[in-house]
Every structure is written in structure tokens, then in C-alpha cells.
Design an enzyme around this catalytic site. Structure first.
Site, PDB file in Angstrom:
ATOM      1  N   SER A  94      -5.647   4.317 -16.340  1.00  0.00           N
ATOM      2  CA  SER A  94      -4.545   3.876 -15.494  1.00  0.00           C
ATOM      3  C   SER A  94      -4.190   4.912 -14.442  1.00  0.00           C
ATOM      4  O   SER A  94      -4.735   6.007 -14.407  1.00  0.00           O
ATOM      5  CB  SER A  94      -3.295   3.555 -16.308  1.00  0.00           C
ATOM      6  OG  SER A  94      -2.808   4.740 -16.895  1.00  0.00           O
TER       7      SER A  94
ATOM      8  N   LYS B 147       0.846  -1.190   0.000  1.00  0.00           N
ATOM      9  CA  LYS B 147       0.000   0.000   0.000  1.00  0.00           C
ATOM     10  C   LYS B 147       0.882   1.241   0.000  1.00  0.00           C
ATOM     11  O   LYS B 147       1.854   1.323   0.746  1.00  0.00           O
ATOM     12  CB  LYS B 147      -0.886  -0.030   1.247  1.00  0.00           C
ATOM     13  CG  LYS B 147      -1.672   1.221   1.508  1.00  0.00           C
ATOM     14  CD  LYS B 147      -2.707   1.043   2.605  1.00  0.00           C
ATOM     15  CE  LYS B 147      -2.124   0.981   3.975  1.00  0.00           C
ATOM     16  NZ  LYS B 147      -3.147   1.081   5.035  1.00  0.00           N
TER      17      LYS B 147
ATOM     18  N   THR C 164      -7.884   0.195 -11.175  1.00  0.00           N
ATOM     19  CA  THR C 164      -7.179   0.510 -12.413  1.00  0.00           C
ATOM     20  C   THR C 164      -5.875  -0.282 -12.430  1.00  0.00           C
ATOM     21  O   THR C 164      -5.697  -1.202 -11.635  1.00  0.00           O
ATOM     22  CB  THR C 164      -6.949   2.035 -12.555  1.00  0.00           C
ATOM     23  OG1 THR C 164      -6.476   2.325 -13.871  1.00  0.00           O
ATOM     24  CG2 THR C 164      -5.998   2.579 -11.513  1.00  0.00           C
ATOM     25  N   TYR C 165      -4.989   0.072 -13.342  1.00  0.00           N
ATOM     26  CA  TYR C 165      -3.688  -0.586 -13.404  1.00  0.00           C
ATOM     27  C   TYR C 165      -2.600   0.477 -13.416  1.00  0.00           C
ATOM     28  O   TYR C 165      -2.837   1.640 -13.735  1.00  0.00           O
ATOM     29  CB  TYR C 165      -3.582  -1.493 -14.638  1.00  0.00           C
ATOM     30  CG  TYR C 165      -3.688  -0.752 -15.948  1.00  0.00           C
ATOM     31  CD1 TYR C 165      -2.550  -0.287 -16.600  1.00  0.00           C
ATOM     32  CD2 TYR C 165      -4.927  -0.489 -16.521  1.00  0.00           C
ATOM     33  CE1 TYR C 165      -2.646   0.411 -17.793  1.00  0.00           C
ATOM     34  CE2 TYR C 165      -5.032   0.204 -17.709  1.00  0.00           C
ATOM     35  CZ  TYR C 165      -3.883   0.653 -18.342  1.00  0.00           C
ATOM     36  OH  TYR C 165      -3.984   1.352 -19.519  1.00  0.00           O
TER      37      TYR C 165
END
Length: 120
Positions: A25, A9, A57-58
Site C-alpha cells: 500500500s 492527483k 497500489t491502494y
């Protein structure tokens, strides 16, 4: 049995830019990716601390050392420049192999304040 658990994180990063006219993204400084153990094109859950919005998202890599956190595509409508976000990556683990998430705590300048390996 494998379970989906929080792997890493980036906590309280500041959105530096956003671009609606991009295919989607979140752009993240490559240095932060390396410290957090995240990878380009990895799936992430993003939570906006300012407004409570969450989206999946990526990752795309931003220049190393740039301190950039850029929200692209449709998700850019959910955040504002300057918002603080939590970026979470997950992994599949056997119960006996999971050691807890790596947590990168950021300040308002997108500098790393602390790196923690939280235990379970």
C-alpha cells in the site's frame, strides 16, 4: 458510454518513508486524502518522478497533518525516501458528467501549494 478518467492527483509529493516488510500500500496523510477527494483503500497509480517507475497500489490513511507519504511492501523497492511522486486516482464517468480532475500541487515539505480543478 462510461470511460475511465483521472479523478484526482497529488502532484510532486515527497516520499517520507518506506517499509518493505509491510503487506503493501501507500500511506497518505488523511488531510491530503480529504483535499484530493481520495479515500482509504482506493486504487491508485503512483509514478516516481526521480526514476520513472510506476506501480499500482491502494491507499491507507496516515495521521492527519503528518505530511506522510509512505510506500509499503514490494513497491518500496521501487522508490527511495525523498523521491517525488505523483499519486493518481481514477473514476468511471459518462462523457457529459466529467468535469476534469482535482489536482493538489505539493512542495518539498509536503505542504499544499495549490489546489486546482482542471476543466476539460
Amino acid at each position: 458510454m462510461q470511460e475511465i478518467m483521472l479523478k484526482s492527483k497529488i502532484h510532486m509529493a515527497k516520499v517520507t518513508d518506506k517499509s518493505i516488510n509491510y503487506m503493501g500500500s501507500i500511506g497518505i496523510d488523511t488531510e491530503l486524502l480529504e483535499k484530493a477527494g481520495m479515500k482509504p483503500y482506493e486504487l491508485v497509480l503512483v509514478a516516481d518522478v526521480n526514476n520513472g517507475q510506476r506501480f499500482v497500489t491502494y491507499i491507507i490513511p496516515e495521521e492527519k497533518g503528518s505530511k506522510k507519504i509512505v510506500i509499503n511492501g514490494a513497491a518500496a523497492r521501487l522508490v527511495e525516501q525523498g523521491d517525488r511522486v505523483i499519486i493518481m486516482a481514477f473514476g468511471m464517468y459518462d462523457s457529459n458528467e466529467y468535469k476534469g480532475p482535482k489536482v493538489i500541487i505539493m512542495n518539498e515539505k509536503n505542504e499544499i501549494v495549490e489546489i486546482k480543478q482542471e476543466g476539460v
